[in-house]
Design a protein around this motif. Structure first.
Motif, PDB file in Angstrom:
ATOM      1  N   GLY A 114      -8.224   6.842   1.552  1.00 44.41           N
ATOM      2  CA  GLY A 114      -8.672   8.292  -0.223  1.00 44.41           C
ATOM      3  C   GLY A 114      -7.206   8.266  -0.756  1.00 44.41           C
ATOM      4  N   THR A 115      -7.458   9.041  -1.014  1.00 47.34           N
ATOM      5  CA  THR A 115      -6.097   9.281  -1.766  1.00 47.34           C
ATOM      6  C   THR A 115      -5.149  10.263  -1.113  1.00 47.34           C
ATOM      7  OG1 THR A 115      -7.519  11.696  -2.169  1.00 47.34           O
ATOM      8  CG2 THR A 115      -7.730  10.187  -3.876  1.00 47.34           C
ATOM      9  N   VAL A 116      -4.914  10.511   0.388  1.00 49.39           N
ATOM     10  CA  VAL A 116      -3.823  10.629   0.829  1.00 49.39           C
ATOM     11  C   VAL A 116      -2.771   9.399   1.205  1.00 49.39           C
ATOM     12  CG1 VAL A 116      -3.178  11.403   3.555  1.00 49.39           C
ATOM     13  CG2 VAL A 116      -5.508  12.379   1.605  1.00 49.39           C
ATOM     14  N   VAL A 117      -1.658   9.909   0.483  1.00 52.96           N
ATOM     15  CA  VAL A 117      -0.654   8.877   1.365  1.00 52.96           C
ATOM     16  C   VAL A 117       0.567   8.992   2.405  1.00 52.96           C
ATOM     17  CG1 VAL A 117       0.893   7.222  -0.340  1.00 52.96           C
ATOM     18  CG2 VAL A 117      -1.010   7.868  -1.443  1.00 52.96           C
ATOM     19  N   ALA A 118       0.803   8.320   3.361  1.00 51.63           N
ATOM     20  CA  ALA A 118       1.691   8.194   4.046  1.00 51.63           C
ATOM     21  C   ALA A 118       2.270   7.805   3.721  1.00 51.63           C
ATOM     22  CB  ALA A 118       0.950   7.988   5.506  1.00 51.63           C
ATOM     23  N   PHE A 119       4.055   8.041   3.714  1.00 50.99           N
ATOM     24  CA  PHE A 119       5.098   7.476   3.180  1.00 50.99           C
ATOM     25  C   PHE A 119       5.878   7.747   4.725  1.00 50.99           C
ATOM     26  CE2 PHE A 119       3.532   8.787  -0.560  1.00 50.99           C
ATOM     27  CZ  PHE A 119       3.944   7.994  -1.490  1.00 50.99           C
ATOM     28  N   GLU A 120       6.949   6.776   4.847  1.00 49.52           N
ATOM     29  CA  GLU A 120       7.824   6.476   6.024  1.00 49.52           C
ATOM     30  C   GLU A 120       8.861   6.424   5.973  1.00 49.52           C
ATOM     31  OE1 GLU A 120       8.253   6.049  11.432  1.00 49.52           O
ATOM     32  OE2 GLU A 120       7.459   4.462   9.797  1.00 49.52           O
ATOM     33  N   SER A 121      10.345   6.650   6.038  1.00 43.41           N
ATOM     34  CA  SER A 121      11.603   6.427   5.761  1.00 43.41           C
ATOM     35  C   SER A 121      11.971   4.897   5.852  1.00 43.41           C
ATOM     36  CB  SER A 121      12.403   7.188   6.491  1.00 43.41           C
ATOM     37  OG  SER A 121      13.896   7.218   6.005  1.00 43.41           O
ATOM     38  N   VAL A 122      12.866   3.916   5.433  1.00 37.09           N
ATOM     39  CA  VAL A 122      12.601   2.577   5.514  1.00 37.09           C
ATOM     40  C   VAL A 122      14.481   2.505   5.418  1.00 37.09           C
ATOM     41  CG1 VAL A 122      12.387   0.591   5.275  1.00 37.09           C
ATOM     42  CG2 VAL A 122      10.240   1.843   5.773  1.00 37.09           C
ATOM     43  N   GLN A 123      15.065   1.515   6.369  1.00 39.46           N
ATOM     44  CA  GLN A 123      16.079   1.782   5.969  1.00 39.46           C
ATOM     45  C   GLN A 123      15.722  -0.125   5.878  1.00 39.46           C
ATOM     46  OE1 GLN A 123      18.773   3.737   5.536  1.00 39.46           O
ATOM     47  NE2 GLN A 123      17.223   5.334   6.676  1.00 39.46           N
ATOM     48  N   LEU A 124      16.240  -0.141   4.514  1.00 37.89           N
ATOM     49  CA  LEU A 124      16.390  -1.151   3.434  1.00 37.89           C
ATOM     50  C   LEU A 124      17.396  -1.930   3.563  1.00 37.89           C
ATOM     51  CD1 LEU A 124      14.588  -0.527   0.189  1.00 37.89           C
ATOM     52  CD2 LEU A 124      13.492  -1.585   2.519  1.00 37.89           C
ATOM     53  N   GLU A 125      17.551  -3.346   3.866  1.00 36.29           N
ATOM     54  CA  GLU A 125      19.267  -4.328   4.222  1.00 36.29           C
ATOM     55  C   GLU A 125      19.477  -4.538   2.960  1.00 36.29           C
ATOM     56  OE1 GLU A 125      18.484  -7.316   6.858  1.00 36.29           O
ATOM     57  OE2 GLU A 125      18.406  -6.338   8.710  1.00 36.29           O
ATOM     58  N   LYS A 126      20.989  -5.020   2.719  1.00 36.39           N
ATOM     59  CA  LYS A 126      21.444  -5.112   1.343  1.00 36.39           C
ATOM     60  C   LYS A 126      21.989  -5.768   1.406  1.00 36.39           C
ATOM     61  CE  LYS A 126      22.701   0.496   0.194  1.00 36.39           C
ATOM     62  NZ  LYS A 126      23.690   1.272   0.372  1.00 36.39           N
TER      63      LYS A 126
END
Length: 240
Positions: free
Chosen positions: A228-240
């Motif tokens: 619904g309107t609840v959004v869960a964000f999680e830390s992601v280490q993106l490769e450069k």
């Protein structure tokens, strides 16, 4: 047509207080508990998307920062399930502070610090107007069609709290205040953020600005935990 269960279940309020929700004793006597809130508790649906996302992301020894305590149910469940968890929770409505205290007393919860204030992006701490409605669930920093009165509450800086408390997880349900709080805000250092968005209040541009701020802080949606309107964000280490 009204549900045939509605009169029966709502009539049980006088009998079932406190009501047990997912193992947590929730005091339900008082004008703050509407029919809708009571039925959601009774049927096991109260704030369910937030709870499921939080429990999927939370670790037993985390530091949890909650914005918008309400009755204290969500942070109460987390604190009860993880006794080593450290919780700091902010609730603007002064009438809800004794309600939260009673929930903590009933469940012997001692690992939650409650602050009667709001978090803002102000340059310095100060005072803000908080707009109250008949239902505690729609109190907000933004006046709306249900506003009945306003109260002055202490305003603390989000940046200061993030620096001093050092939370791992942030949970936010502040009825539209998320637009002001997160748009353009650097919140690096958090492992996860669960936020209930209020599209009808903040609009699409503010939604986009919140997503941009999360991405700039290394936080990206966990799609399977969003509902619904609840959004869960999680830390992601993106490769450069």
């Amino acid at each position: 047509m009204k549900s045939p269960l509605a009169p029966m279940t709502f009539g049980l309020r006088k009998v079932l207080s406190p009501l047990t929700y997912r193992g947590l004793k929730v005091p339900t006597k008082g004008g703050h508990v509407s029919r809708g809130v009571w039925k959601a508790l009774y049927r096991g649906r109260y704030e369910l998307p937030e709870i499921e996302a939080l429990f999927a992301l939370l670790r037993p020894t985390d530091r949890l920062l909650e914005l918008g305590t309400g009755m204290g149910v969500v942070s109460g469940l987390a604190a009860q399930s993880h006794p080593q968890l450290q919780v700091m929770t902010y609730e603007a409505n002064p009438a809800m502070i004794p309600v939260i205290a009673e929930l903590h007393r009933l469940n012997a919860i001692t690992n939650v610090q409650v602050v009667n204030a709001v978090l803002t992006r102000s340059e310095t701490p100060g005072i803000r107007n908080f707009y109250l409605s008949k239902s505690f669930a729609v109190g907000s920093l933004l006046p709306n069609g249900t506003t009945q009165e306003s109260v002055e509450v202490a305003a603390c800086r989000l940046e200061d709290v993030l620096r001093d408390f050092r939370p791992d997880v942030l949970l936010c349900d502040i009825e539209g205040g998320e637009a002001e709080l997160f748009s353009g805000q650097n919140i690096k250092g958090l492992r996860a953020v669960i936020v209930e968005l209020h599209p009808g209040v903040i609009g699409r541009r503010s939604e986009a600005a919140i997503y941009d701020s999360m991405a700039a802080s290394g936080l990206y949606p966990r799609i399977e935990l969003c509902s619904g309107t609840v959004v869960a964000f999680e830390s992601v280490q993106l490769e450069k």
